[in-house]
Scaffold this motif. Sequence first.
Motif, PDB file in Angstrom:
ATOM      1  N   GLY A 121      52.690  29.415  33.622  1.00 54.75           N
ATOM      2  CA  GLY A 121      53.434  29.542  32.376  1.00 54.75           C
ATOM      3  C   GLY A 121      54.910  29.733  32.653  1.00 54.75           C
ATOM      4  O   GLY A 121      55.362  29.811  33.797  1.00 54.75           O
ATOM      5  N   ALA A 122      55.686  29.830  31.576  1.00 61.37           N
ATOM      6  CA  ALA A 122      57.139  29.929  31.699  1.00 61.37           C
ATOM      7  C   ALA A 122      57.559  31.154  32.501  1.00 61.37           C
ATOM      8  O   ALA A 122      57.172  32.288  32.184  1.00 61.37           O
ATOM      9  CB  ALA A 122      57.765  29.981  30.318  1.00 61.37           C
ATOM     10  N   LYS A 123      58.310  30.909  33.575  1.00 61.46           N
ATOM     11  CA  LYS A 123      58.866  31.960  34.442  1.00 61.46           C
ATOM     12  C   LYS A 123      57.804  32.844  35.072  1.00 61.46           C
ATOM     13  O   LYS A 123      58.081  33.969  35.490  1.00 61.46           O
ATOM     14  CB  LYS A 123      59.871  32.823  33.668  1.00 61.46           C
ATOM     15  CG  LYS A 123      61.083  32.053  33.154  1.00 61.46           C
ATOM     16  CD  LYS A 123      62.069  32.992  32.465  1.00 61.46           C
ATOM     17  CE  LYS A 123      63.255  32.217  31.904  1.00 61.46           C
ATOM     18  NZ  LYS A 123      64.215  33.095  31.209  1.00 61.46           N
ATOM     19  N   GLN A 124      56.574  32.329  35.168  1.00 58.50           N
ATOM     20  CA  GLN A 124      55.474  33.093  35.750  1.00 58.50           C
ATOM     21  C   GLN A 124      54.939  32.376  36.991  1.00 58.50           C
ATOM     22  O   GLN A 124      54.747  31.157  36.988  1.00 58.50           O
ATOM     23  CB  GLN A 124      54.331  33.255  34.750  1.00 58.50           C
ATOM     24  CG  GLN A 124      54.726  33.890  33.429  1.00 58.50           C
ATOM     25  CD  GLN A 124      55.142  35.337  33.581  1.00 58.50           C
ATOM     26  OE1 GLN A 124      54.463  36.113  34.254  1.00 58.50           O
ATOM     27  NE2 GLN A 124      56.246  35.705  32.964  1.00 58.50           N
ATOM     28  N   VAL A 125      54.689  33.129  38.056  1.00 58.84           N
ATOM     29  CA  VAL A 125      54.091  32.586  39.268  1.00 58.84           C
ATOM     30  C   VAL A 125      52.970  33.524  39.706  1.00 58.84           C
ATOM     31  O   VAL A 125      53.182  34.738  39.836  1.00 58.84           O
ATOM     32  CB  VAL A 125      55.128  32.450  40.401  1.00 58.84           C
ATOM     33  CG1 VAL A 125      54.448  32.023  41.706  1.00 58.84           C
ATOM     34  CG2 VAL A 125      56.218  31.463  40.026  1.00 58.84           C
ATOM     35  N   ALA A 126      51.799  32.952  39.926  1.00 57.72           N
ATOM     36  CA  ALA A 126      50.669  33.725  40.438  1.00 57.72           C
ATOM     37  C   ALA A 126      50.459  33.343  41.891  1.00 57.72           C
ATOM     38  O   ALA A 126      50.344  32.166  42.228  1.00 57.72           O
ATOM     39  CB  ALA A 126      49.411  33.425  39.623  1.00 57.72           C
ATOM     40  N   VAL A 127      50.408  34.354  42.767  1.00 58.43           N
ATOM     41  CA  VAL A 127      50.272  34.115  44.203  1.00 58.43           C
ATOM     42  C   VAL A 127      48.906  34.602  44.669  1.00 58.43           C
ATOM     43  O   VAL A 127      48.573  35.783  44.530  1.00 58.43           O
ATOM     44  CB  VAL A 127      51.372  34.853  44.994  1.00 58.43           C
ATOM     45  CG1 VAL A 127      51.252  34.493  46.485  1.00 58.43           C
ATOM     46  CG2 VAL A 127      52.746  34.498  44.460  1.00 58.43           C
ATOM     47  N   ARG A 128      48.118  33.672  45.203  1.00 59.07           N
ATOM     48  CA  ARG A 128      46.834  34.028  45.796  1.00 59.07           C
ATOM     49  C   ARG A 128      47.088  34.393  47.248  1.00 59.07           C
ATOM     50  O   ARG A 128      47.505  33.575  48.061  1.00 59.07           O
ATOM     51  CB  ARG A 128      45.860  32.859  45.697  1.00 59.07           C
ATOM     52  CG  ARG A 128      44.445  33.193  46.175  1.00 59.07           C
ATOM     53  CD  ARG A 128      43.481  32.041  45.931  1.00 59.07           C
ATOM     54  NE  ARG A 128      43.827  30.837  46.681  1.00 59.07           N
ATOM     55  CZ  ARG A 128      44.328  29.731  46.159  1.00 59.07           C
ATOM     56  NH1 ARG A 128      44.577  29.671  44.855  1.00 59.07           N
ATOM     57  NH2 ARG A 128      44.592  28.679  46.910  1.00 59.07           N
ATOM     58  N   THR A 129      46.845  35.647  47.600  1.00 55.47           N
ATOM     59  CA  THR A 129      47.198  36.144  48.933  1.00 55.47           C
ATOM     60  C   THR A 129      46.107  35.800  49.941  1.00 55.47           C
ATOM     61  O   THR A 129      44.953  35.524  49.569  1.00 55.47           O
ATOM     62  CB  THR A 129      47.400  37.665  48.909  1.00 55.47           C
ATOM     63  OG1 THR A 129      46.130  38.292  48.675  1.00 55.47           O
ATOM     64  CG2 THR A 129      48.383  38.068  47.823  1.00 55.47           C
ATOM     65  N   PRO A 130      46.429  35.832  51.237  1.00 50.71           N
ATOM     66  CA  PRO A 130      45.419  35.552  52.265  1.00 50.71           C
ATOM     67  C   PRO A 130      44.234  36.519  52.204  1.00 50.71           C
ATOM     68  O   PRO A 130      43.129  36.173  52.635  1.00 50.71           O
ATOM     69  CB  PRO A 130      46.194  35.721  53.574  1.00 50.71           C
ATOM     70  CG  PRO A 130      47.618  35.457  53.212  1.00 50.71           C
ATOM     71  CD  PRO A 130      47.775  35.998  51.819  1.00 50.71           C
ATOM     72  N   GLU A 131      44.451  37.717  51.658  1.00 46.51           N
ATOM     73  CA  GLU A 131      43.368  38.710  51.566  1.00 46.51           C
ATOM     74  C   GLU A 131      42.479  38.494  50.350  1.00 46.51           C
ATOM     75  O   GLU A 131      41.486  39.210  50.170  1.00 46.51           O
ATOM     76  CB  GLU A 131      43.956  40.125  51.504  1.00 46.51           C
ATOM     77  CG  GLU A 131      44.756  40.547  52.732  1.00 46.51           C
ATOM     78  CD  GLU A 131      46.160  39.934  52.772  1.00 46.51           C
ATOM     79  OE1 GLU A 131      46.723  39.826  53.879  1.00 46.51           O
ATOM     80  OE2 GLU A 131      46.675  39.558  51.693  1.00 46.51           O
ATOM     81  N   GLY A 132      42.835  37.512  49.505  1.00 45.14           N
ATOM     82  CA  GLY A 132      42.033  37.233  48.328  1.00 45.14           C
ATOM     83  C   GLY A 132      42.527  37.875  47.054  1.00 45.14           C
ATOM     84  O   GLY A 132      41.926  37.704  45.984  1.00 45.14           O
ATOM     85  N   GLY A 133      43.595  38.632  47.130  1.00 43.18           N
ATOM     86  CA  GLY A 133      44.152  39.252  45.935  1.00 43.18           C
ATOM     87  C   GLY A 133      45.119  38.336  45.220  1.00 43.18           C
ATOM     88  O   GLY A 133      45.331  37.180  45.604  1.00 43.18           O
ATOM     89  N   LEU A 283      51.774  22.843  37.707  1.00 34.65           N
ATOM     90  CA  LEU A 283      52.750  22.142  36.864  1.00 34.65           C
ATOM     91  C   LEU A 283      52.231  21.924  35.453  1.00 34.65           C
ATOM     92  O   LEU A 283      53.011  21.906  34.483  1.00 34.65           O
ATOM     93  CB  LEU A 283      53.118  20.795  37.494  1.00 34.65           C
ATOM     94  CG  LEU A 283      53.856  20.843  38.833  1.00 34.65           C
ATOM     95  CD1 LEU A 283      54.127  19.427  39.327  1.00 34.65           C
ATOM     96  CD2 LEU A 283      55.170  21.605  38.694  1.00 34.65           C
ATOM     97  N   GLU A 284      50.909  21.748  35.325  1.00 34.96           N
ATOM     98  CA  GLU A 284      50.335  21.506  33.997  1.00 34.96           C
ATOM     99  C   GLU A 284      50.534  22.683  33.052  1.00 34.96           C
ATOM    100  O   GLU A 284      50.520  22.515  31.823  1.00 34.96           O
ATOM    101  CB  GLU A 284      48.849  21.172  34.125  1.00 34.96           C
ATOM    102  CG  GLU A 284      47.971  22.301  34.659  1.00 34.96           C
ATOM    103  CD  GLU A 284      48.004  22.457  36.177  1.00 34.96           C
ATOM    104  OE1 GLU A 284      47.286  23.348  36.679  1.00 34.96           O
ATOM    105  OE2 GLU A 284      48.739  21.705  36.857  1.00 34.96           O
ATOM    106  N   THR A 285      50.764  23.880  33.602  1.00 34.20           N
ATOM    107  CA  THR A 285      50.959  25.055  32.740  1.00 34.20           C
ATOM    108  C   THR A 285      52.338  25.084  32.089  1.00 34.20           C
ATOM    109  O   THR A 285      52.583  25.894  31.199  1.00 34.20           O
ATOM    110  CB  THR A 285      50.759  26.360  33.531  1.00 34.20           C
ATOM    111  OG1 THR A 285      51.844  26.541  34.457  1.00 34.20           O
ATOM    112  CG2 THR A 285      49.444  26.349  34.277  1.00 34.20           C
TER     113      THR A 285
END
Length: 478
Positions: A121-133, A283-285
Amino acid sequence: MNDAARTYDVIVIGAGPVGENLADRTQAAGLSTVIVESELVGGECSYWACMPSKALLRPVVARADARRLPGLSQAVGGPLDAAAVLGRRDEFTSHWKDDGQVGWLESVGVDLVRGHGRLDGAKQVAVRTPEGGTVRLTARHAVAVCTGTSAALPKMPGIHDINAWTSREATSAKEVPGRLVVVGGGVVAVEMATAWRALGSEVTMLVRGDGLLDRMEPFVGELVTEGLREAGVDVRFGVNVPVVERDGAHGEVRVGLEGGGRVVADEILFATGRAPRTGDLGLETVGLSAGDWLTVDATCRVTGVADGWLYAAGDVNHRALLTHQGKYQGRIAGAVIAARAKGEPVDDAPWGAHAATADEAAVPQVVFTDPEAASVGLTAAEAERLGRRTKVVDYDLAQVAGASLYADGYRGRARMVVDLDRNVLLGVTFVGAGVGELLHSGTVAVAGEVPLDRLWHAVPAYPTISEVWLRLLETLRG
């Protein structure tokens, strides 16, 4: 760390040279900045492209130059020490560890989040960490995508099952293959053919077109082809490769040729182009299509995104797929993000402080083969397609005193493309030993739009290869 949330002024996705430059600029401007990276901090250039490839090529070119000098040629007549060359390459990649790069980020105050970042979404980034979080990041002002490209493999049955080399494997291989097939005729293809042939591989190049380096002046490909063939590379043109098979995971590679015949090798490198790393970027978000190149304006702001908060710098925007141009874009984008965040004027006019004008008018490139090739600006054909009224001036580099001193039997050529209406240079190309170090003078002349009457007063030192500038201007005057 699970579902942690943080807010920054700027979020940068991709910690290669482009992202590092952009983050450095925004942080230095007083904007809190975080950078997200799923692999090694330092990116493709540091570990699988510019640095390792040039480390492999430098001994090759140095030996080639030495072999053309009486009094030295006999001393370097033997083969390269492949183990030593590969070891030096490993030093330049920091043995594929990024501690030093991470330390640099810390020293400039840029935070690092490791993991796979996606827009959400706008100005939002979700990061999937190597630990699964998951780390959820919010940007007050801007998100910048600096994810670069990956090798594009051709659509061929079974190609993903044969463990083919791409540029990554070609620059990081631990052993010299006995036989190597290179598919392609661009920069990666010619540089890796040059390196691995000199290290002891039997190299066969399979090129679909009728020449090498087809984005440069035609004489460049001709001279590079001569150099490769003299080094023992089997260069074949007009060849299509419809099928490739391998015995097991690392067995013999059999390359079927269109029209019959085949080539057998130990490894095969596909150097057939690049694709944007945007397939799993979210990008679709934000209303864009996954997997596409990101179209940007002169300030590197992505078009078609409401409120103008999304930027893309480097290869991912397809403006100029070169590390130094990407770093340039990163500097531009970092400055313009800071200006807009502070409500300051944005100078996005051509050659303004916030416009990546060089991407269109003055892109320099060096190909580190034997001979080297270097160019900046437009080729003669490109200038003609754009409707420019031009004069093309060529000169034989072997006739320059500095070149004849550089090596016996020197072969090379120089070309400048002159804009007759404005009396400035549109482009310059050099091919020959050592010409890479000539290129920045050409870049300054093209980017600075130096009038040719003034260029006459830039006196080249004698006897150097740069004296070719005087010879080109003399030839122009006639």
